[in-house]
Design a protein around this motif. Structure first.
Motif, PDB file in Angstrom:
ATOM      1  N   ALA A  83       1.005  -1.097  -0.007  1.00 42.83           N
ATOM      2  CA  ALA A  83      -0.247   0.149  -0.051  1.00 42.83           C
ATOM      3  C   ALA A  83       0.956   1.459  -0.052  1.00 42.83           C
ATOM      4  O   ALA A  83       0.656   2.064  -0.866  1.00 42.83           O
ATOM      5  CB  ALA A  83      -1.021  -0.063   1.051  1.00 42.83           C
ATOM      6  N   PHE A  84       1.904   1.301   0.825  1.00 43.43           N
ATOM      7  CA  PHE A  84       2.782   2.439   0.860  1.00 43.43           C
ATOM      8  C   PHE A  84       3.401   2.771  -0.296  1.00 43.43           C
ATOM      9  O   PHE A  84       3.339   3.873  -0.963  1.00 43.43           O
ATOM     10  CB  PHE A  84       3.740   2.446   1.986  1.00 43.43           C
ATOM     11  CG  PHE A  84       4.970   3.347   2.144  1.00 43.43           C
ATOM     12  CD1 PHE A  84       4.571   4.704   2.442  1.00 43.43           C
ATOM     13  CD2 PHE A  84       6.232   3.181   1.562  1.00 43.43           C
ATOM     14  CE1 PHE A  84       5.350   5.727   2.151  1.00 43.43           C
ATOM     15  CE2 PHE A  84       7.240   4.030   1.468  1.00 43.43           C
ATOM     16  CZ  PHE A  84       6.804   5.426   1.972  1.00 43.43           C
ATOM     17  N   GLY A  85       4.053   1.861  -1.119  1.00 47.43           N
ATOM     18  CA  GLY A  85       4.444   1.807  -2.200  1.00 47.43           C
ATOM     19  C   GLY A  85       3.615   2.469  -3.409  1.00 47.43           C
ATOM     20  O   GLY A  85       3.907   3.631  -4.229  1.00 47.43           O
ATOM     21  N   GLU A  91       0.774   9.815  -5.103  1.00 46.96           N
ATOM     22  CA  GLU A  91       0.793  11.145  -4.530  1.00 46.96           C
ATOM     23  C   GLU A  91       1.830  11.934  -5.399  1.00 46.96           C
ATOM     24  O   GLU A  91       1.764  12.952  -5.582  1.00 46.96           O
ATOM     25  CB  GLU A  91       1.455  10.823  -3.234  1.00 46.96           C
ATOM     26  CG  GLU A  91       1.394  12.177  -2.455  1.00 46.96           C
ATOM     27  CD  GLU A  91       0.142  12.849  -2.206  1.00 46.96           C
ATOM     28  OE1 GLU A  91       0.143  14.189  -1.591  1.00 46.96           O
ATOM     29  OE2 GLU A  91      -0.933  12.470  -2.374  1.00 46.96           O
ATOM     30  N   SER A  92       3.065  11.173  -5.832  1.00 51.96           N
ATOM     31  CA  SER A  92       4.112  11.666  -6.470  1.00 51.96           C
ATOM     32  C   SER A  92       3.682  12.178  -7.802  1.00 51.96           C
ATOM     33  O   SER A  92       4.149  13.050  -8.569  1.00 51.96           O
ATOM     34  CB  SER A  92       5.276  10.766  -6.507  1.00 51.96           C
ATOM     35  OG  SER A  92       4.994   9.743  -7.528  1.00 51.96           O
ATOM     36  N   LEU A  93       2.660  11.617  -8.368  1.00 51.45           N
ATOM     37  CA  LEU A  93       1.910  11.750  -9.780  1.00 51.45           C
ATOM     38  C   LEU A  93       0.718  12.750  -9.627  1.00 51.45           C
ATOM     39  O   LEU A  93       0.506  13.291 -10.706  1.00 51.45           O
ATOM     40  CB  LEU A  93       1.425  10.725 -10.333  1.00 51.45           C
ATOM     41  CG  LEU A  93       2.607   9.598 -10.808  1.00 51.45           C
ATOM     42  CD1 LEU A  93       1.987   8.489 -10.963  1.00 51.45           C
ATOM     43  CD2 LEU A  93       2.955  10.099 -12.300  1.00 51.45           C
ATOM     44  N   GLY A  94       0.603  13.429  -8.411  1.00 53.80           N
ATOM     45  CA  GLY A  94      -0.355  14.433  -8.222  1.00 53.80           C
ATOM     46  C   GLY A  94      -1.766  14.006  -8.310  1.00 53.80           C
ATOM     47  O   GLY A  94      -2.752  14.668  -8.824  1.00 53.80           O
ATOM     48  N   CYS A  95      -2.177  12.721  -8.003  1.00 50.82           N
ATOM     49  CA  CYS A  95      -3.414  12.402  -8.001  1.00 50.82           C
ATOM     50  C   CYS A  95      -4.293  12.987  -6.841  1.00 50.82           C
ATOM     51  O   CYS A  95      -3.867  13.121  -5.698  1.00 50.82           O
ATOM     52  CB  CYS A  95      -3.668  10.624  -7.872  1.00 50.82           C
ATOM     53  SG  CYS A  95      -3.091  10.085  -9.386  1.00 50.82           S
ATOM     54  N   GLN A  96      -5.438  13.508  -7.384  1.00 50.44           N
ATOM     55  CA  GLN A  96      -6.550  14.191  -6.261  1.00 50.44           C
ATOM     56  C   GLN A  96      -7.327  13.031  -5.423  1.00 50.44           C
ATOM     57  O   GLN A  96      -7.357  13.261  -4.371  1.00 50.44           O
ATOM     58  CB  GLN A  96      -7.406  15.065  -6.803  1.00 50.44           C
ATOM     59  CG  GLN A  96      -6.822  16.197  -7.647  1.00 50.44           C
ATOM     60  CD  GLN A  96      -6.524  16.237  -8.945  1.00 50.44           C
ATOM     61  OE1 GLN A  96      -6.183  15.251  -9.612  1.00 50.44           O
ATOM     62  NE2 GLN A  96      -6.069  17.179  -9.373  1.00 50.44           N
ATOM     63  N   THR A  97      -7.507  11.778  -6.159  1.00 48.87           N
ATOM     64  CA  THR A  97      -8.360  10.797  -5.650  1.00 48.87           C
ATOM     65  C   THR A  97      -7.541   9.501  -5.812  1.00 48.87           C
ATOM     66  O   THR A  97      -6.689   9.292  -6.817  1.00 48.87           O
ATOM     67  CB  THR A  97      -9.509  10.947  -6.139  1.00 48.87           C
ATOM     68  OG1 THR A  97     -10.122  12.156  -6.202  1.00 48.87           O
ATOM     69  CG2 THR A  97     -10.709   9.822  -5.621  1.00 48.87           C
ATOM     70  N   MET A  98      -7.650   8.514  -4.875  1.00 48.75           N
ATOM     71  CA  MET A  98      -7.163   7.239  -4.914  1.00 48.75           C
ATOM     72  C   MET A  98      -8.361   6.281  -4.859  1.00 48.75           C
ATOM     73  O   MET A  98      -8.953   6.438  -3.752  1.00 48.75           O
ATOM     74  CB  MET A  98      -6.047   6.888  -4.099  1.00 48.75           C
ATOM     75  CG  MET A  98      -5.545   5.490  -4.033  1.00 48.75           C
ATOM     76  SD  MET A  98      -6.105   4.391  -2.706  1.00 48.75           S
ATOM     77  CE  MET A  98      -5.709   2.688  -3.623  1.00 48.75           C
ATOM     78  N   HIS A 170      -5.221  -0.420   4.655  1.00 50.68           N
ATOM     79  CA  HIS A 170      -3.744  -0.225   4.409  1.00 50.68           C
ATOM     80  C   HIS A 170      -3.544   1.233   3.430  1.00 50.68           C
ATOM     81  O   HIS A 170      -2.656   2.042   3.700  1.00 50.68           O
ATOM     82  CB  HIS A 170      -2.839  -1.238   4.217  1.00 50.68           C
ATOM     83  CG  HIS A 170      -2.543  -2.225   5.131  1.00 50.68           C
ATOM     84  ND1 HIS A 170      -2.049  -1.978   6.427  1.00 50.68           N
ATOM     85  CD2 HIS A 170      -2.968  -3.356   5.369  1.00 50.68           C
ATOM     86  CE1 HIS A 170      -2.137  -2.624   7.260  1.00 50.68           C
ATOM     87  NE2 HIS A 170      -2.654  -3.922   6.690  1.00 50.68           N
ATOM     88  N   TYR A 171      -4.467   1.199   2.501  1.00 49.89           N
ATOM     89  CA  TYR A 171      -4.354   2.466   1.582  1.00 49.89           C
ATOM     90  C   TYR A 171      -4.754   3.891   2.364  1.00 49.89           C
ATOM     91  O   TYR A 171      -3.885   4.623   2.431  1.00 49.89           O
ATOM     92  CB  TYR A 171      -5.529   2.377   0.467  1.00 49.89           C
ATOM     93  CG  TYR A 171      -5.007   1.177  -0.525  1.00 49.89           C
ATOM     94  CD1 TYR A 171      -3.624   0.822  -0.919  1.00 49.89           C
ATOM     95  CD2 TYR A 171      -5.916   0.739  -1.095  1.00 49.89           C
ATOM     96  CE1 TYR A 171      -3.493  -0.282  -1.886  1.00 49.89           C
ATOM     97  CE2 TYR A 171      -5.872  -0.467  -2.125  1.00 49.89           C
ATOM     98  CZ  TYR A 171      -4.574  -0.925  -2.230  1.00 49.89           C
ATOM     99  OH  TYR A 171      -4.207  -1.894  -3.207  1.00 49.89           O
ATOM    100  N   VAL A 172      -6.063   3.523   3.106  1.00 48.14           N
ATOM    101  CA  VAL A 172      -6.248   4.771   4.046  1.00 48.14           C
ATOM    102  C   VAL A 172      -5.310   4.941   5.044  1.00 48.14           C
ATOM    103  O   VAL A 172      -5.006   6.344   5.130  1.00 48.14           O
ATOM    104  CB  VAL A 172      -7.492   4.465   4.563  1.00 48.14           C
ATOM    105  CG1 VAL A 172      -8.135   5.446   5.477  1.00 48.14           C
ATOM    106  CG2 VAL A 172      -8.613   4.358   3.463  1.00 48.14           C
ATOM    107  N   GLU A 173      -4.609   3.922   5.604  1.00 45.50           N
ATOM    108  CA  GLU A 173      -3.783   4.191   6.855  1.00 45.50           C
ATOM    109  C   GLU A 173      -2.497   4.851   6.256  1.00 45.50           C
ATOM    110  O   GLU A 173      -2.126   5.924   6.732  1.00 45.50           O
ATOM    111  CB  GLU A 173      -3.173   2.801   7.144  1.00 45.50           C
ATOM    112  CG  GLU A 173      -2.011   2.804   8.060  1.00 45.50           C
ATOM    113  CD  GLU A 173      -1.452   1.520   8.542  1.00 45.50           C
ATOM    114  OE1 GLU A 173      -1.053   1.240   9.605  1.00 45.50           O
ATOM    115  OE2 GLU A 173      -1.279   0.682   7.493  1.00 45.50           O
TER     116      GLU A 173
END
Length: 398
Positions: A83-85, A91-98, A170-173
């Protein structure tokens, strides 16, 4: 441009994935969908059914605009590392939503669960530690600890025994722990559970069920109702599919050419399990027999398979110590919309873009290159250096 990200394996891309992409676009109004996708070895410790470029093509043909490779060290990690990776790259790509699929279907339950576990982390970790000592697996221990807290504080929270809920948690975490700017969104899974076999009365099935049906029946007609026509067309070019069963001769050779002491250097091998793995390789001619020799209450099928990935690829504990976060954005493929997004936003990206492997030197990327070479050899393609020879896929939007 409004960018929404997904973290995926697409093993293979099926109708459930198409449903997730379409509903994600509808809910977010995304101009571009970015997929961070595992390479040749997956989170449950398996070789991918087909190679990463073929899976990236399936995704681009079905509505994804940009496919980025999740480095091996995260793609084959435990749920938290996986999840962290993925989240870090989005995030590094500038996504507003996951956006992610889950059995729960509501993001509020994930946020409440995170708040509860975070607020009582010491209590949770102590409980987990005590349960693991009794011989149960980490996922079971986490879920049991969670249930104890949920009952204690009388909260109705998500079910962490469900595989997609676990990953979703884990994504939300990771998003909340690292104070990332993007917002999480979840889409409820429909029709098929994660481990369900296929049902001929439905058009959506789990990837697990689809792979099982394809490997057993050995014909695409067995799964064509569960995958988009573009995925079916892509799979027609395959005369074989990868699995541990087909990789086992090479895996067995790799184990037996080492000593147990040498096996111990690889990621996740602890508590003397290297002796059990070595002995099983000596005795067993098939992968299922080999796994039955090792599997136990403490060592789940998935946990063992991850160890085998690391042995096969040669991924050591020393390497893992140095791989704390993603270092680059490796492009596997893009549509014209994805290419436009990169052109507009690349100066804002937090990591360097890699489109030509030969032009970028990094030890994390070297593990991915080695994983590709070994995957290609074991799957019978006899190709070395495909990462160097294959440029990003470019697909024009219709």
């Amino acid at each position: 441009m409004n960018a929404t990200g997904v973290i995926v394996e697409y093993n293979p891309f099926h109708n459930g994935h198409l449903y997730h992409i379409n509903l994600t676009k509808q809910k977010t109004g995304a101009d571009v969908v970015i997929a961070v996708m595992s390479g040749h070895f997956l989170q449950r410790g398996e070789p991918a059914l087909v190679d990463k470029w073929q899976r990236a093509t399936m995704a681009l043909q079905a509505g994804v605009d940009l496919v980025i490779e999740l480095p091996y060290c995260f793609a084959t990690g435990h749920a938290k590392d996986f999840a962290f990776g993925g989240v870090s790259l989005l995030e590094s790509l500038g996504c507003q939503t996951m956006s992610f699929g889950s059995e729960a279907g509501s993001i509020e339950g994930f946020k409440s669960s995170y708040s509860l576990l975070n607020a009582h982390n010491d209590e949770v970790q102590l409980n987990i530690h005590e349960q693991i000592k009794s011989g149960i697996s980490y996922p079971q221990a986490l879920n049991n600890s969670y249930k104890v807290l949920s009952a204690k504080y009388n909260l109705d929270l998500i079910d962490l025994s469900q595989p997609n809920n676990i990953l979703g948690y884990h994504y939300v975490e990771q998003i909340m722990t690292h104070h990332f700017a993007m917002q999480p969104l979840t889409i409820q899974r429909i029709t098929a559970g994660y481990h369900d076999d296929v049902s001929k009365n439905e058009s959506i099935a789990s990837a697990t069920g689809i792979r099982k049906e394809l490997l057993q029946q050995k014909q695409l007609s067995a799964i064509e109702q569960f995958i988009p026509p573009t995925s079916l067309e892509s799979l027609i070019t395959n005369d074989s599919y990868s699995s541990w069963e087909t990789f086992y001769p090479q895996l067995r050779f790799t184990i037996l050419r080492s000593s147990p002491a040498e096996l111990r250097q690889y990621v996740d091998l602890t508590e003397g399990i290297e002796f059990l793995i070595y002995k099983a390789a000596q005795q067993c001619n098939t992968f299922p027999l080999f796994m039955q020799k090792i599997k136990s209450k403490r060592y789940t099928w998935t946990r063992i398979q991850r160890m085998l990935c690391h042995i096969f690829v040669g991924y050591t504990k020393e390497q893992r110590e140095n791989f704390t976060s993603p270092r680059y954005i490796r492009i596997l493929g893009m549509t014209s919309i994805g290419q436009q997004y990169i052109s507009i936003h690349k100066k804002d990206f937090k990591l360097p873009i890699v489109s030509r492997v030969a032009s970028f030197k990094d030890s994390m990327l070297e593990v991915d290159i080695r994983a590709t070479d070994l995957y290609m050899l074991a799957s019978g393609h006899h190709i070395i250096g495909k990462d160097y020879k294959t440029p990003p896929i470019r697909l024009l939007n219709k």
